[in-house]
Scaffold this motif. Structure first.
Motif, PDB file in Angstrom:
ATOM      1  N   ASP A   1       0.821  -1.300  -0.207  1.00 16.39           N
ATOM      2  CA  ASP A   1       0.012  -0.260   0.068  1.00 16.39           C
ATOM      3  C   ASP A   1       0.921   1.199  -0.039  1.00 16.39           C
TER       4      ASP A   1
ATOM      5  N   GLY B   1       1.469   3.916   8.273  1.00  8.09           N
ATOM      6  CA  GLY B   1       0.497   3.958   7.253  1.00  8.09           C
ATOM      7  C   GLY B   1      -0.683   4.877   7.668  1.00  8.09           C
TER       8      GLY B   1
ATOM      9  N   HIS C   1      -4.469   0.987   8.280  1.00  9.36           N
ATOM     10  CA  HIS C   1      -3.340   0.350   8.386  1.00  9.36           C
ATOM     11  C   HIS C   1      -3.121   0.045   9.866  1.00  9.36           C
TER      12      HIS C   1
ATOM     13  N   ARG D   1      -3.085  -3.318  14.956  1.00  7.45           N
ATOM     14  CA  ARG D   1      -3.215  -3.242  13.820  1.00  7.45           C
ATOM     15  C   ARG D   1      -4.630  -3.238  13.114  1.00  7.45           C
TER      16      ARG D   1
ATOM     17  N   ARG E   1      -5.890  -3.111   7.159  1.00 12.29           N
ATOM     18  CA  ARG E   1      -5.136  -3.497   6.148  1.00 12.29           C
ATOM     19  C   ARG E   1      -3.706  -3.529   6.343  1.00 12.29           C
ATOM     20  N   ALA E   2      -3.415  -4.033   7.510  1.00  7.78           N
ATOM     21  CA  ALA E   2      -2.106  -3.955   8.113  1.00  7.78           C
ATOM     22  C   ALA E   2      -1.233  -4.896   7.383  1.00  7.78           C
TER      23      ALA E   2
ATOM     24  N   LYS F   1      -0.806  -5.001   4.226  1.00  8.56           N
ATOM     25  CA  LYS F   1      -0.487  -4.302   3.187  1.00  8.56           C
ATOM     26  C   LYS F   1       0.532  -3.205   3.630  1.00  8.56           C
ATOM     27  N   TYR F   2       0.651  -2.700   4.892  1.00 10.12           N
ATOM     28  CA  TYR F   2       1.721  -1.847   5.073  1.00 10.12           C
ATOM     29  C   TYR F   2       1.954  -1.914   6.370  1.00 10.12           C
ATOM     30  N   SER F   3       2.720  -2.841   6.866  1.00  9.69           N
ATOM     31  CA  SER F   3       3.259  -3.284   8.279  1.00  9.69           C
ATOM     32  C   SER F   3       3.815  -1.936   8.823  1.00  9.69           C
TER      33      SER F   3
END
Lengths: 519, 322, 301
Positions: free
Chosen positions: A63, A382, A387, A398, A401-402, A404-406
């Motif tokens: 992301d 994020g 995120h 988290r 969409r964690a 996709k962008y940790s």
């Protein structure tokens, strides 16, 4: 014949589709409207819209574009009339690609660097722009105010700064152990508080548990060396990137230069190696562990190893172990009372490259990324609510969409002391972090950076000898021939010019002390 | 059998060129020269122009001054090779392994190619040929993992088997005498499928008439191989040998690094120039020092090839490379 | 000569030979298939089985995790296949043309400068100026960045293959043929296309295989020059996936943070399977050129 025709047809289709795909896919429109005369408070002319390219190490989060769109749209474009693009160099390609990007003509304005990521060498080759304190004060005013003074020193090469370090240094250089709590209970072993109890646990598991190795190791044993050699003896590196140590003894004072020694010829190392020989003899790790490539964290998380040593990352493997219902993890600190040197700020930094056409603009971008709290959080974690989710008590959890962008996969050099902590961390982890964090102390040696250039040939050979002998020694592979091998190793180091290098380290350290007014 | 010699003796005649003048030659060969143009240009652009980079071996390279203006440092970049006190050992290891690889490789590749070419079962032949190419696709990283899986002292398949039949377990990873042999076998395993293709093509190219004539003369299959196939493969073998000799000072880094790792016991018998340079410069981007090592390897390889080609020219002038 | 006895002996020889060749080739082929088979099994196995029990002959716990990871972006991988096939096909054709043409000229006994030019080519296999100057040339002067030709040009001519080809033509095509064609009035180039190329089928098949493999397996040029993910070749795309799995661990250890782990070991194996498949399917098509011999004698008349 028919097959030939079909093949030809397929080829033609593929060729045509590839060409069309290839040709029409990489035209990114970058239309920007002309702006009126825009002057930043620092005096930088912002009227020209520009794009800066930032190179990072690691892999691109899925992301990233989404996050950058927000960062550009809300922060960089309106406030600095600048947009940023972030590109990545994968870890695996680092050694090949890093200097090529700096040497080549392609656009690269800001690049990640670190003491472990060729900072000194690339700076010496003239890859980075020199940053004077006055310049920093002018173009990075907030950083100038907020940055820990020791962090600048750690970036200095011959008194010159070429990169902007992070502003917080979590103690990732401190190691502790994770064990299988269920196995410890099964054999009614005491809680692990020191080396003796840990040893007992490992020996018991090695003897009684079949099909599981007591300690997970891959190729070397450096994590354990950190605990049993460094932490146990309270010795610490004089410069984190090199193997020269001094007896720190829980105190922040600088040692006399004559007290600096090379770790692998020291009695501490020898004592540790001898202990490792007994561990190897007891079968704590497999005989061929040196050729193993499966990481200790995987070995532990998949239930193949009953323990391993690392930093806070062990909590991740422990969690995986428990989620797979393979056992229960227990975390123990073998040296709970020592104080130690905090990790170097130079572990993560940003440099403005020599070929950057708008260094002032790059400085403003960096200043904003580091100091605008919301932007900083956006880049590190994020988009809030997507995120990551804010939790009371300066914590984060988290978001949907964690994956996709940790959290913090590339913005290490943007780390601030007030970053939120992981809300999902267990009480044990929280307590451990607190205890370890409190014991990482600033010392007088923090600002010392060794310049290897005068002895780089000797150091190259010494490093090759180190990588040849140390893993086998510390995995106890030589058994009763260990003394012989230690002697052989020492003699080869001597021939390679270890004395000369040590002398150079001591000379530079004396100079450093003089410069700092330390006695 | 005489036919085989005939084919080669064809090349002895027609040596009358060189009487013409240079320009006449150019005009006469203008089409041929034009046909050489793409490859010559290619090599000039992609090989000869960047070759100037060799000078960084004698320089302290920096970006501002670039390749041409960076300060000269003489042989400083070579110094680490000398003070390692290991250069001779590394060079010897590298050469010996390469010689072993070249010789065993050639014997096995030629052997397999001959066997395949004489075999009658069509599908069996095809399947085997494809199968032999498979190891080429398995990276050394995975090969190393498979090797550990088989030979691991505690958990390896082989040792589990040995223990189950009551035999002594075998520790490959500390066996200095078996290990070099093992590397040779591994190399044969990985490269034979690929390497034998050249010989297979060469055999296919041999004039069928020769075999037919031999059959009429009543030659056995062994005689056919001995007196037709092998002599016809000789020029290919010589060329492959000369090509390989040029690389004899360069080791297969991927293989040695992945299979040996930093295992000192094995490094005593399996440390080569390339792995040493990697360990020395791992944490460095010093292109001067790595250029120095590769220049050393190139120069030594060059000398070897020149000598080898001279010898070949003396013994068998037609087989020489240049 | 006593013909009958010789024929008898010949048959016995043939039997012995067949027995030996089938055994040796069979065993060797098996030794080559087995590890690959282990890799295939591993790619379909659960990550934990691989780590705790190693490679095995049967799937103990079936899992598609590795393939799911690789195919998580089906469009990307299809695109990677397309790019790779395009590069391989175009590159191989161009490479073969240039390589064979050069080889033909240097194999001609009547070409006056052949030794010198051969040395000129051969020299480049020994010396090179290192990565940095080559990279600078390609990226600064030739503008390779994000161009499809960056994946084709670096492998478009191979001195090694050219030398092998020269040697082949010299030894397998009698010079008489060239001379008689010359007398018949054939031009040098026409002779190459009409005479040499058809006579060199086994050689062309060999070089086509080598070149196609080189293009197919090339990730290095993609790593150096391609930034645009839509132009990644298959090998580099797969490698990137593995890199990101590795990066996750590195990042976890670096920052001391907890992150989700990806199935590294099984992914490595699935990568091998995916990258091998197509080329192994292609090879049998090329093989017929190694099996059918050619009769040059017929042309001599």
């Amino acid at each position: 014949m028919r097959i030939k025709k079909i093949l030809a047809l397929v080829t033609v289709i593929l060729v045509v589709s590839s060409i069309t795909l290839g040709l029409f896919n990489w035209q990114s429109a970058n239309a920007t409207k002309p702006n009126q005369k825009l002057i930043h408070p620092t005096g930088v002319d912002l009227s020209k819209p520009i794009k800066l390219v930032i190179y990072m190490v690691g892999n691109k989060p899925d992301d990233l574009e989404m996050v950058l769109k927000e960062a550009n749209g809300k922060y960089f474009k309106p406030k600095l009339n600048t947009t940023i693009e972030v590109r990545f160099i994968p870890f695996a390609d680092l050694q090949n690609k890093y200097s090529l990007i700096l040497a080549g003509g392609e656009q690269c304005d800001i690049i990640y660097t670190a003491n472990w990521c060729y900072y000194a060498q690339e700076a010496a080759k003239g890859a980075f722009r020199e940053l004077t304190m006055n310049w920093i004060k002018k173009y990075m005013p907030q950083t100038y105010k907020s940055q820990d003074p020791a962090s600048w020193e750690q970036m200095m090469i011959n008194g010159k700064i070429y990169a902007v370090p992070k502003n917080s240094s979590p103690p990732v250089n401190y190691k502790f152990v994770v064990i299988r709590e269920d196995l410890r209970e099964k054999y009614k072993l005491p809680k692990i508080t020191n080396v003796a109890t840990y040893e007992k646990y490992l020996f018991t598991v090695a003897q009684k548990e079949k099909g599981i190795q007591a300690l997970g190791v891959a190729g070397n044993n450096w994590e354990l060396r950190q605990v049993l050699c460094k932490q146990l003896n309270k010795i610490w590196n004089i410069d984190e990137s090199y193997d020269f140590y001094y007896k720190m003894n829980n105190k922040p004072d600088a040692p006399a230069s004559s007290e600096i020694f090379y770790l692998f010829t020291s009695p501490y190392f020898k004592e540790y190696v001898k202990r490792m020989v007994t561990w190897a003899a007891k079968g704590v790790w497999p005989k061929n562990a040196i050729n193993n490539t499966i990481s200790p964290s995987d070995l532990f998380a998949q239930g193949r190893a009953a323990s391993y040593v690392h930093n806070f990352a062990v909590f991740g493997s422990g969690k995986r172990l428990e989620e797979a219902k393979l056992g229960k993890a227990g975390y123990y600190d073998l040296t709970p009372d020592i104080k130690f040197k905090r990790a170097s700020f130079a572990n993560d930094a940003f440099a403005i490259t020599r070929k950057c056409q708008y260094p002032e603009r790059a400085a403003l971008v960096l200043d904003m990324m580091k100091n605008d709290k919301n932007l900083n959080l956006l880049l590190i974690g994020g988009i809030k609510g997507v995120h990551w989710i804010e939790k009371p008590g300066n914590l984060y959890a988290r978001g949907p969409r964690a994956d996709k962008y940790s959290w913090n996969t590339w913005g290490w050099a943007l780390t601030r002391p007030d970053l939120p902590q992981d809300a999902e961390a267990s009480a044990v982890q929280r307590a451990m972090e607190k205890s370890i964090g409190a014991r990482a102390i600033p010392t007088q040696t923090d600002g010392f950076v060794f310049d290897e250039r005068p002895v780089k040939a000797e150091l190259a050979v010494i490093n090759s000898l180190r990588d040849e002998y140390v893993p086998a020694l510390e995995l106890g592979m030589f058994g009763n021939k260990t003394d012989e091998k230690l002697k052989e190793f020492e003699q080869k180091l001597k021939k390679a010019g270890l004395e000369k290098v040590l002398k150079e380290v001591r000379r530079q350290f004396d100079e450093y002390k003089k410069r700092k007014g330390l006695k | 059998m005489e036919k085989a010699h005939n084919t080669f003796s064809l090349f002895h005649k027609d040596r009358k060129v060189g009487v013409h003048t240079f320009w006449k030659n150019i005009l006469k060969n203008k089409i041929l020269l034009l046909m050489l143009l793409p490859s010559v240009l290619y090599v000039i652009i992609f090989n000869y122009i960047p070759m100037g980079g060799i000078i960084v071996a004698f320089k302290n390279y920096n970006y501002q001054d670039g390749f041409l203006k960076s300060p000269w440092v003489g042989f400083e970049n070579f110094r680490y090779l000398l003070i390692s006190n290991k250069l001779w050992l590394l060079t010897r290891n590298t050469i010996l392994y390469n010689i072993a690889f070249i010789l065993t490789g050639m014997i096995v590749e030629v052997g397999i190619a001959i066997l395949l070419s004489e075999m009658s079962g069509r599908y069996f032949k095809k399947i085997c040929q494809s199968a032999m190419l498979l190891p080429f696709f398995i990276s050394w990283v995975i090969v190393a993992a498979i090797v550990l899986n088989i030979f691991s002292f505690e958990y390896g398949v082989l040792n589990n088997f040995l223990r189950s039949i009551g035999a002594e377990p075998f520790d490959l990873y500390s066996n200095q005498s078996i290990f070099p042999l093992f590397l040779v076998l591994l190399r044969i395993w990985k490269n034979t499928g690929y390497g034998s293709v050249i010989y297979l093509a060469a055999i296919t190219g041999i004039d069928r008439e020769m075999y037919e004539a031999a059959e009429i003369d009543g030659a056995s299959i062994w005689q056919r191989i001995r007196y037709i196939t092998i002599p016809c493969l000789r020029p290919t073998m010589v060329i492959m040998l000369i090509l390989a000799l040029g690389q004899i000072f360069k080791g297969d880094f991927g293989m040695f690094y992945q299979i040996v790792k930093n295992n000192q016991i094995l490094l005593e018998v399996a440390d080569i120039i390339d792995t040493f340079v990697y360990r020395s410069l791992m944490s460095s981007t010093d292109i001067g020092m790595s250029a120095a090592a590769s220049l050393y390897q190139s120069v030594m390889g060059f000398i070897t090839v020149i000598i080898a080609n001279k010898i070949v020219k003396k013994v068998e002038p037609d087989y020489a490379l240049f | 000569m006593h013909k009958s006895s010789i024929v008898g002996r010949g048959q016995i020889d043939k039997i012995i030979f067949n027995f030996l060749s089938y055994t040796i080739v069979g065993i060797f082929a098996l030794a080559c298939i087995l590890p690959f088979y282990l890799v295939v099994i591993g790619s379909f196995s659960d990550e934990r089985t691989i780590i705790t029990e190693g490679y095995s002959l049967v799937i103990k716990k079936f899992s598609l995790e590795a393939y799911k990871l690789i195919f998580k972006n089906p469009i990307s991988i299809i695109r990677a296949y397309e790019i790779t096939i395009f590069v391989t096909v175009v590159g191989t054709i161009c490479n073969l043309f240039i390589t064979l043409m050069t080889a033909y000229v240097l194999a001609r006994k009547d070409f006056p400068w052949r030794n010198g030019i051969m040395f000129f080519f051969f020299f480049t296999t020994l010396f090179n100026g290192g990565l940095v100057p080559w990279y600078l040339l390609c990226s600064e002067v030739l503008k390779f960045n994000d161009k499809i030709y960056a994946l084709i040009l670096p492998l478009m001519f191979s001195v090694w293959n050219m030398i092998i080809a020269t040697n082949y033509i010299r030894n397998n095509i009698p010079f008489e043929i060239i001379e008689s064609a010359k007398i018949d009035g054939a031009g040098d180039f026409t002779m190459f296309i009409k005479l040499i190329v058809p006579l060199c089928k086994p050689l062309t098949a060999t070089l086509a295989l080598f070149t196609a493999l080189a293009y197919w397996n090339d990730w290095y040029n993609c790593m150096l020059f391609i930034r645009n993910e839509n132009m990644y070749t298959l090998q580099y795309y797969l490698q990137e996936l593995l890199n990101s799995a590795e990066a996750i661990r590195r990042i976890a250890e670096k920052s001391g943070r907890i992150v989700q782990a990806l199935p590294m070991e099984s992914t490595k194996m699935a990568m091998t399977v995916i990258a091998t498949g197509p080329i192994i399917l292609l090879y049998p098509f090329l093989q017929k050129y190694f099996i059918k011999g050619i009769t040059i004698g017929a042309l001599k008349g």
